[in-house]
Design an enzyme around this catalytic site. Structure first.
Site, mmCIF file in Angstrom:
data_model
loop_
_atom_site.group_PDB
_atom_site.id
_atom_site.type_symbol
_atom_site.label_atom_id
_atom_site.label_comp_id
_atom_site.label_asym_id
_atom_site.label_seq_id
_atom_site.Cartn_x
_atom_site.Cartn_y
_atom_site.Cartn_z
ATOM 1 N N HIS A 1 2.702 13.492 2.519
ATOM 2 C CA HIS A 1 2.257 12.647 1.406
ATOM 3 C C HIS A 1 1.231 11.632 1.897
ATOM 4 C CE1 HIS A 1 5.803 14.237 -0.731
ATOM 5 N NE2 HIS A 1 5.136 13.922 -1.831
ATOM 6 N N HIS A 2 0.653 10.917 0.934
ATOM 7 C CA HIS A 2 -0.354 9.888 1.225
ATOM 8 C C HIS A 2 0.269 8.717 1.997
ATOM 9 C CE1 HIS A 2 1.356 7.526 -2.125
ATOM 10 N NE2 HIS A 2 1.526 8.712 -2.680
ATOM 11 N N LYS B 1 2.887 6.073 0.359
ATOM 12 C CA LYS B 1 4.191 6.452 -0.218
ATOM 13 C C LYS B 1 5.294 5.557 0.329
ATOM 14 C CE LYS B 1 7.272 10.289 -1.241
ATOM 15 N NZ LYS B 1 7.531 9.752 -2.600
HETATM 16 P P1 NAD Z 1 2.163 3.515 -7.016
HETATM 17 O O1 NAD Z 1 2.603 2.564 -5.969
HETATM 18 O O2 NAD Z 1 0.712 3.881 -7.083
HETATM 19 O O3 NAD Z 1 2.588 2.986 -8.468
HETATM 20 C C1 NAD Z 1 3.787 2.297 -8.727
HETATM 21 C C2 NAD Z 1 3.471 1.213 -9.725
HETATM 22 O O4 NAD Z 1 4.701 0.573 -10.082
HETATM 23 C C3 NAD Z 1 2.529 0.136 -9.129
HETATM 24 O O5 NAD Z 1 1.458 -0.119 -10.010
HETATM 25 C C4 NAD Z 1 3.459 -1.060 -8.985
HETATM 26 O O6 NAD Z 1 2.781 -2.300 -9.127
HETATM 27 C C5 NAD Z 1 4.447 -0.810 -10.133
HETATM 28 N N1 NAD Z 1 5.635 -1.635 -9.996
HETATM 29 C C6 NAD Z 1 6.250 -2.024 -8.854
HETATM 30 N N2 NAD Z 1 7.242 -2.885 -9.136
HETATM 31 C C7 NAD Z 1 7.241 -3.054 -10.473
HETATM 32 C C8 NAD Z 1 8.011 -3.857 -11.357
HETATM 33 N N3 NAD Z 1 8.990 -4.651 -10.918
HETATM 34 N N4 NAD Z 1 7.739 -3.784 -12.685
HETATM 35 C C9 NAD Z 1 6.763 -2.973 -13.149
HETATM 36 N N5 NAD Z 1 5.966 -2.219 -12.346
HETATM 37 C C10 NAD Z 1 6.224 -2.258 -11.028
HETATM 38 O O7 NAD Z 1 3.045 4.838 -6.819
HETATM 39 P P2 NAD Z 1 2.847 6.279 -7.476
HETATM 40 O O8 NAD Z 1 2.215 7.183 -6.485
HETATM 41 O O9 NAD Z 1 2.267 6.154 -8.844
HETATM 42 O O10 NAD Z 1 4.388 6.735 -7.573
HETATM 43 C C11 NAD Z 1 5.332 5.977 -8.314
HETATM 44 C C12 NAD Z 1 6.707 6.572 -8.128
HETATM 45 O O11 NAD Z 1 6.720 7.896 -8.663
HETATM 46 C C13 NAD Z 1 7.148 6.716 -6.670
HETATM 47 O O12 NAD Z 1 8.543 6.505 -6.598
HETATM 48 C C14 NAD Z 1 6.809 8.160 -6.344
HETATM 49 O O13 NAD Z 1 7.584 8.686 -5.296
HETATM 50 C C15 NAD Z 1 7.131 8.815 -7.647
HETATM 51 N N6 NAD Z 1 6.454 10.085 -7.928
HETATM 52 C C16 NAD Z 1 7.181 11.005 -8.578
HETATM 53 C C17 NAD Z 1 6.594 12.210 -8.968
HETATM 54 C C18 NAD Z 1 7.408 13.181 -9.776
HETATM 55 O O14 NAD Z 1 6.890 14.255 -10.147
HETATM 56 N N7 NAD Z 1 8.656 12.838 -10.129
HETATM 57 C C19 NAD Z 1 5.250 12.475 -8.644
HETATM 58 C C20 NAD Z 1 4.528 11.480 -7.969
HETATM 59 C C21 NAD Z 1 5.142 10.288 -7.621
#
Ligand code: NAD
Length: 264
Positions: free
Chosen positions: A151-152, A155
Protein backbone atom coordinates in the site's frame (compact mmCIF):
# COMPACT_ATOMS: atom_id res chain seq x y z
CA UNK A 1 -30.78 8.82 -2.70
CA UNK A 2 -29.05 11.16 -0.28
CA UNK A 3 -25.51 10.36 0.89
CA UNK A 4 -23.60 11.44 3.98
CA UNK A 5 -19.81 11.10 3.83
CA UNK A 6 -17.40 10.61 6.74
CA UNK A 7 -13.73 11.22 5.88
CA UNK A 8 -14.88 13.30 2.90
CA UNK A 9 -11.58 15.16 2.45
CA UNK A 10 -9.52 11.94 2.31
CA UNK A 11 -8.29 9.99 -0.71
CA UNK A 12 -11.38 7.75 -0.79
CA UNK A 13 -13.77 10.53 0.26
CA UNK A 14 -12.77 12.83 -2.60
CA UNK A 15 -13.14 10.11 -5.22
CA UNK A 16 -16.55 9.15 -3.77
CA UNK A 17 -17.63 12.77 -4.18
CA UNK A 18 -16.38 12.81 -7.79
CA UNK A 19 -18.02 9.53 -8.86
CA UNK A 20 -21.28 10.08 -6.94
CA UNK A 21 -21.60 13.57 -8.45
CA UNK A 22 -21.49 11.91 -11.88
CA UNK A 23 -24.32 9.47 -10.94
CA UNK A 24 -27.86 10.93 -11.00
CA UNK A 25 -28.95 8.35 -8.39
CA UNK A 26 -27.04 10.28 -5.70
CA UNK A 27 -27.18 13.66 -3.99
CA UNK A 28 -24.71 14.48 -1.23
CA UNK A 29 -26.49 15.68 1.93
CA UNK A 30 -23.43 16.17 4.13
CA UNK A 31 -19.66 15.78 4.05
CA UNK A 32 -17.71 15.48 7.31
CA UNK A 33 -14.00 15.50 8.09
CA UNK A 34 -11.94 15.97 11.25
CA UNK A 35 -12.04 19.10 13.38
CA UNK A 36 -9.01 21.22 12.50
CA UNK A 37 -8.71 19.92 8.93
CA UNK A 38 -7.70 22.75 6.60
CA UNK A 39 -10.55 21.90 4.19
CA UNK A 40 -13.42 22.50 6.72
CA UNK A 41 -15.85 25.09 5.33
CA UNK A 42 -14.90 24.51 1.70
CA UNK A 43 -17.49 23.31 -0.83
CA UNK A 44 -17.12 19.50 -0.89
CA UNK A 45 -17.57 19.29 -4.67
CA UNK A 46 -15.01 22.00 -5.39
CA UNK A 47 -12.58 20.34 -2.99
CA UNK A 48 -12.92 17.04 -4.84
CA UNK A 49 -12.63 18.63 -8.29
CA UNK A 50 -16.26 17.81 -9.15
CA UNK A 51 -17.51 21.43 -9.30
CA UNK A 52 -19.57 23.16 -6.58
CA UNK A 53 -22.26 21.00 -4.91
CA UNK A 54 -23.56 23.52 -2.36
CA UNK A 55 -22.45 21.28 0.55
CA UNK A 56 -19.77 22.62 2.87
CA UNK A 57 -17.28 20.29 4.54
CA UNK A 58 -18.30 20.16 8.24
CA UNK A 59 -17.06 18.51 11.42
CA UNK A 60 -20.38 16.94 12.44
CA UNK A 61 -23.27 15.30 10.60
CA UNK A 62 -26.16 17.62 11.35
CA UNK A 63 -28.68 16.51 8.73
CA UNK A 64 -30.19 13.17 7.79
CA UNK A 65 -29.11 11.02 4.82
CA UNK A 66 -30.44 7.78 3.36
CA UNK A 67 -26.98 6.20 3.47
CA UNK A 68 -23.75 7.21 5.21
CA UNK A 69 -20.49 6.09 3.58
CA UNK A 70 -17.58 6.03 6.02
CA UNK A 71 -13.91 5.99 4.93
CA UNK A 72 -12.33 7.79 7.88
CA UNK A 73 -10.55 6.29 10.91
CA UNK A 74 -11.70 3.76 13.53
CA UNK A 75 -12.00 6.46 16.23
CA UNK A 76 -14.04 8.71 13.90
CA UNK A 77 -16.32 5.83 12.89
CA UNK A 78 -17.06 4.96 16.52
CA UNK A 79 -17.66 8.61 17.41
CA UNK A 80 -19.80 9.64 14.42
CA UNK A 81 -21.75 6.60 13.21
CA UNK A 82 -24.17 6.25 16.20
CA UNK A 83 -25.75 9.67 15.52
CA UNK A 84 -26.06 8.80 11.81
CA UNK A 85 -27.79 5.53 12.71
CA UNK A 86 -30.00 7.43 15.16
CA UNK A 87 -31.31 9.47 12.20
CA UNK A 88 -32.06 6.24 10.31
CA UNK A 89 -29.17 6.19 7.80
CA UNK A 90 -27.97 2.87 6.40
CA UNK A 91 -24.23 2.53 7.07
CA UNK A 92 -21.61 1.52 4.49
CA UNK A 93 -18.34 1.28 6.43
CA UNK A 94 -15.03 0.93 4.56
CA UNK A 95 -12.74 2.14 7.37
CA UNK A 96 -10.16 -0.47 8.40
CA UNK A 97 -8.00 -1.04 11.46
CA UNK A 98 -10.81 -1.42 14.04
CA UNK A 99 -9.84 -2.92 17.40
CA UNK A 100 -12.24 -5.79 18.26
CA UNK A 101 -14.17 -3.60 20.72
CA UNK A 102 -14.52 -0.75 18.20
CA UNK A 103 -15.80 -3.15 15.57
CA UNK A 104 -18.37 -4.53 18.03
CA UNK A 105 -19.62 -0.98 18.71
CA UNK A 106 -20.19 -0.38 14.98
CA UNK A 107 -21.75 -3.80 14.46
CA UNK A 108 -24.18 -3.11 17.33
CA UNK A 109 -25.76 -0.33 15.23
CA UNK A 110 -27.21 -3.11 13.03
CA UNK A 111 -29.98 -3.37 15.65
CA UNK A 112 -31.25 -0.02 14.35
CA UNK A 113 -30.27 0.22 10.68
CA UNK A 114 -28.72 -1.82 7.85
CA UNK A 115 -24.93 -1.97 8.32
CA UNK A 116 -22.27 -3.30 5.96
CA UNK A 117 -18.63 -3.28 7.10
CA UNK A 118 -16.12 -4.42 4.51
CA UNK A 119 -12.35 -4.05 4.44
CA UNK A 120 -12.56 -4.11 0.66
CA UNK A 121 -15.43 -3.10 -1.62
CA UNK A 122 -13.73 -4.27 -4.81
CA UNK A 123 -15.68 -6.94 -6.69
CA UNK A 124 -12.43 -8.52 -7.92
CA UNK A 125 -11.08 -8.77 -4.35
CA UNK A 126 -14.34 -10.46 -3.34
CA UNK A 127 -13.64 -13.06 -6.05
CA UNK A 128 -10.02 -13.36 -4.86
CA UNK A 129 -11.27 -14.22 -1.35
CA UNK A 130 -13.52 -16.97 -2.73
CA UNK A 131 -10.66 -18.39 -4.83
CA UNK A 132 -8.23 -18.26 -1.90
CA UNK A 133 -10.65 -20.14 0.37
CA UNK A 134 -11.10 -22.81 -2.30
CA UNK A 135 -7.36 -23.13 -2.99
CA UNK A 136 -6.61 -23.39 0.74
CA UNK A 137 -9.17 -26.16 1.13
CA UNK A 138 -7.89 -28.07 -1.91
CA UNK A 139 -4.20 -27.77 -1.02
CA UNK A 140 -4.57 -28.27 2.74
CA UNK A 141 -1.39 -28.96 4.69
CA UNK A 142 0.65 -29.47 1.54
CA UNK A 143 0.96 -25.68 1.13
CA UNK A 144 2.74 -23.07 3.24
CA UNK A 145 0.63 -19.88 2.99
CA UNK A 146 2.12 -16.38 3.03
CA UNK A 147 0.21 -13.17 2.27
CA UNK A 148 2.02 -10.14 0.87
CA UNK A 149 0.29 -6.74 0.68
CA UNK A 150 1.52 -3.40 -0.69
CA UNK A 151 0.00 0.00 0.00
CA UNK A 152 0.89 3.69 -0.17
CA UNK A 153 3.20 5.21 2.40
CA UNK A 154 0.37 7.06 4.25
CA UNK A 155 -1.67 3.98 5.11
CA UNK A 156 -2.43 4.04 8.85
CA UNK A 157 -2.79 0.31 9.63
CA UNK A 158 -0.75 -2.82 8.93
CA UNK A 159 -1.36 -5.47 7.89
CA UNK A 160 -4.24 -4.24 5.71
CA UNK A 161 -7.80 -5.19 6.62
CA UNK A 162 -7.96 -7.10 3.33
CA UNK A 163 -4.82 -9.11 4.16
CA UNK A 164 -6.41 -10.07 7.49
CA UNK A 165 -9.62 -11.11 5.71
CA UNK A 166 -7.59 -13.23 3.28
CA UNK A 167 -5.82 -14.86 6.25
CA UNK A 168 -9.24 -15.56 7.81
CA UNK A 169 -10.34 -17.22 4.54
CA UNK A 170 -7.29 -19.52 4.65
CA UNK A 171 -7.66 -20.18 8.38
CA UNK A 172 -11.36 -21.04 8.04
CA UNK A 173 -10.71 -23.41 5.11
CA UNK A 174 -7.84 -25.15 6.92
CA UNK A 175 -9.32 -25.10 10.44
CA UNK A 176 -6.40 -22.97 11.72
CA UNK A 177 -6.39 -20.69 14.74
CA UNK A 178 -6.02 -16.90 14.12
CA UNK A 179 -3.14 -17.07 16.63
CA UNK A 180 -1.22 -18.96 13.95
CA UNK A 181 -0.68 -15.64 12.07
CA UNK A 182 2.86 -14.28 12.11
CA UNK A 183 3.52 -10.67 11.09
CA UNK A 184 6.80 -10.41 9.23
CA UNK A 185 9.82 -12.39 10.44
CA UNK A 186 13.21 -11.47 11.77
CA UNK A 187 16.00 -12.93 13.88
CA UNK A 188 16.38 -16.62 14.67
CA UNK A 189 12.90 -17.87 13.75
CA UNK A 190 13.54 -21.60 13.65
CA UNK A 191 11.72 -23.80 11.13
CA UNK A 192 8.40 -22.59 9.81
CA UNK A 193 5.45 -24.45 11.40
CA UNK A 194 3.08 -25.97 8.81
CA UNK A 195 0.00 -24.34 10.31
CA UNK A 196 1.43 -20.81 10.31
CA UNK A 197 0.10 -18.02 8.05
CA UNK A 198 2.68 -15.33 7.29
CA UNK A 199 1.58 -11.71 6.72
CA UNK A 200 3.92 -9.16 5.15
CA UNK A 201 3.18 -5.45 4.70
CA UNK A 202 5.11 -3.27 2.22
CA UNK A 203 4.58 0.53 2.15
CA UNK A 204 5.71 2.34 -0.98
CA UNK A 205 4.87 5.73 -2.53
CA UNK A 206 1.27 6.01 -3.83
CA UNK A 207 0.37 2.32 -4.29
CA UNK A 208 -3.47 2.04 -4.04
CA UNK A 209 -3.30 -1.60 -2.91
CA UNK A 210 -2.01 -5.03 -3.96
CA UNK A 211 -2.53 -8.42 -2.34
CA UNK A 212 -0.87 -11.71 -3.21
CA UNK A 213 -1.55 -15.01 -1.48
CA UNK A 214 1.37 -17.42 -1.98
CA UNK A 215 0.70 -21.15 -1.67
CA UNK A 216 4.15 -22.73 -1.53
CA UNK A 217 4.33 -26.50 -2.15
CA UNK A 218 7.40 -28.69 -2.49
CA UNK A 219 8.80 -27.99 -5.94
CA UNK A 220 6.06 -25.55 -7.00
CA UNK A 221 4.15 -22.47 -6.09
CA UNK A 222 0.65 -21.07 -6.71
CA UNK A 223 0.06 -17.31 -6.35
CA UNK A 224 -3.32 -15.58 -6.43
CA UNK A 225 -3.09 -11.79 -6.79
CA UNK A 226 -5.19 -8.65 -7.06
CA UNK A 227 -3.77 -5.28 -8.04
CA UNK A 228 -5.73 -2.06 -7.73
CA UNK A 229 -4.74 0.36 -10.52
CA UNK A 230 -6.50 3.24 -8.74
CA UNK A 231 -9.25 3.62 -6.08
CA UNK A 232 -12.22 3.41 -8.45
CA UNK A 233 -12.94 -0.28 -7.83
CA UNK A 234 -13.33 0.42 -4.09
CA UNK A 235 -15.39 3.58 -4.67
CA UNK A 236 -17.76 2.03 -7.22
CA UNK A 237 -18.20 -0.99 -4.91
CA UNK A 238 -19.10 1.28 -1.98
CA UNK A 239 -21.58 3.26 -4.11
CA UNK A 240 -23.15 0.01 -5.31
CA UNK A 241 -23.39 -1.13 -1.67
CA UNK A 242 -25.15 2.16 -0.81
CA UNK A 243 -27.75 1.57 -3.55
CA UNK A 244 -28.35 -2.02 -2.43
CA UNK A 245 -28.42 -1.33 1.32
CA UNK A 246 -30.72 1.70 1.33
CA UNK A 247 -34.03 -0.16 1.32
CA UNK A 248 -33.08 -3.23 3.32
CA UNK A 249 -34.24 -3.93 6.87
CA UNK A 250 -31.95 -3.30 9.82
CA UNK A 251 -29.24 -5.93 10.20
CA UNK A 252 -25.60 -6.77 9.62
CA UNK A 253 -24.80 -7.43 5.95
CA UNK A 254 -21.69 -8.69 4.16
CA UNK A 255 -20.39 -8.61 0.60
CA UNK A 256 -21.95 -12.10 0.20
CA UNK A 257 -25.38 -10.45 0.53
CA UNK A 258 -24.57 -7.97 -2.25
CA UNK A 259 -22.66 -10.07 -4.74
CA UNK A 260 -24.61 -13.30 -4.24
CA UNK A 261 -23.30 -16.77 -3.49
CA UNK A 262 -21.91 -17.47 -7.01
CA UNK A 263 -20.86 -20.96 -8.09
CA UNK A 264 -18.24 -23.01 -6.30
P1 NAD B 1 -7.20 9.22 4.18
O1 NAD B 1 -6.28 9.40 5.32
O2 NAD B 1 -6.83 9.82 2.86
O3 NAD B 1 -8.67 9.75 4.54
C1 NAD B 1 -9.25 9.63 5.82
C2 NAD B 1 -10.00 10.91 6.09
O4 NAD B 1 -10.69 10.75 7.34
C3 NAD B 1 -9.05 12.13 6.22
O5 NAD B 1 -9.52 13.19 5.42
C4 NAD B 1 -9.12 12.44 7.70
O6 NAD B 1 -8.94 13.82 7.98
C5 NAD B 1 -10.54 11.97 8.04
N1 NAD B 1 -10.73 11.85 9.47
C6 NAD B 1 -9.83 11.47 10.41
N2 NAD B 1 -10.35 11.61 11.64
C7 NAD B 1 -11.59 12.09 11.48
C8 NAD B 1 -12.61 12.48 12.39
N3 NAD B 1 -12.45 12.38 13.71
N4 NAD B 1 -13.78 12.94 11.88
C9 NAD B 1 -13.97 13.03 10.54
N5 NAD B 1 -13.01 12.72 9.63
C10 NAD B 1 -11.85 12.24 10.11
O7 NAD B 1 -7.40 7.64 4.01
P2 NAD B 1 -8.07 6.84 2.80
O8 NAD B 1 -7.00 6.27 1.94
O9 NAD B 1 -9.17 7.65 2.18
O10 NAD B 1 -8.70 5.60 3.61
C11 NAD B 1 -9.64 5.81 4.65
C12 NAD B 1 -9.96 4.49 5.32
O11 NAD B 1 -10.57 3.63 4.36
C13 NAD B 1 -8.74 3.73 5.84
O12 NAD B 1 -9.10 3.04 7.01
C14 NAD B 1 -8.43 2.75 4.72
O13 NAD B 1 -7.73 1.61 5.15
C15 NAD B 1 -9.82 2.41 4.27
N6 NAD B 1 -9.96 1.93 2.89
C16 NAD B 1 -10.88 0.97 2.70
C17 NAD B 1 -11.15 0.51 1.41
C18 NAD B 1 -12.25 -0.49 1.22
O14 NAD B 1 -12.52 -0.90 0.07
N7 NAD B 1 -12.96 -0.88 2.29
C19 NAD B 1 -10.43 1.03 0.32
C20 NAD B 1 -9.49 2.03 0.57
C21 NAD B 1 -9.26 2.47 1.86
Amino acid sequence: MTLGLLGAAGRMGRRIIQLSAADPAFRIAFAVDRPGAAEIGQDAGTLAGAGPLGVRLATTAEVAADVVIDFSSPAASVALLPACAGRGAALVVGTTGFAPDQRRQVEALADQVPVLISANFSRAVYVLMRLVARAAALLGESADVEIVERHHRSKADAPSGTALRLAECVAASRGLDPDSYVHGRSGHTGARPRDQIGLHALRTADNPGEHTVVFGLTGECLELSHRALNRDGFVLGALDAAKQLANRPAGLYSMDDLVGPGGD
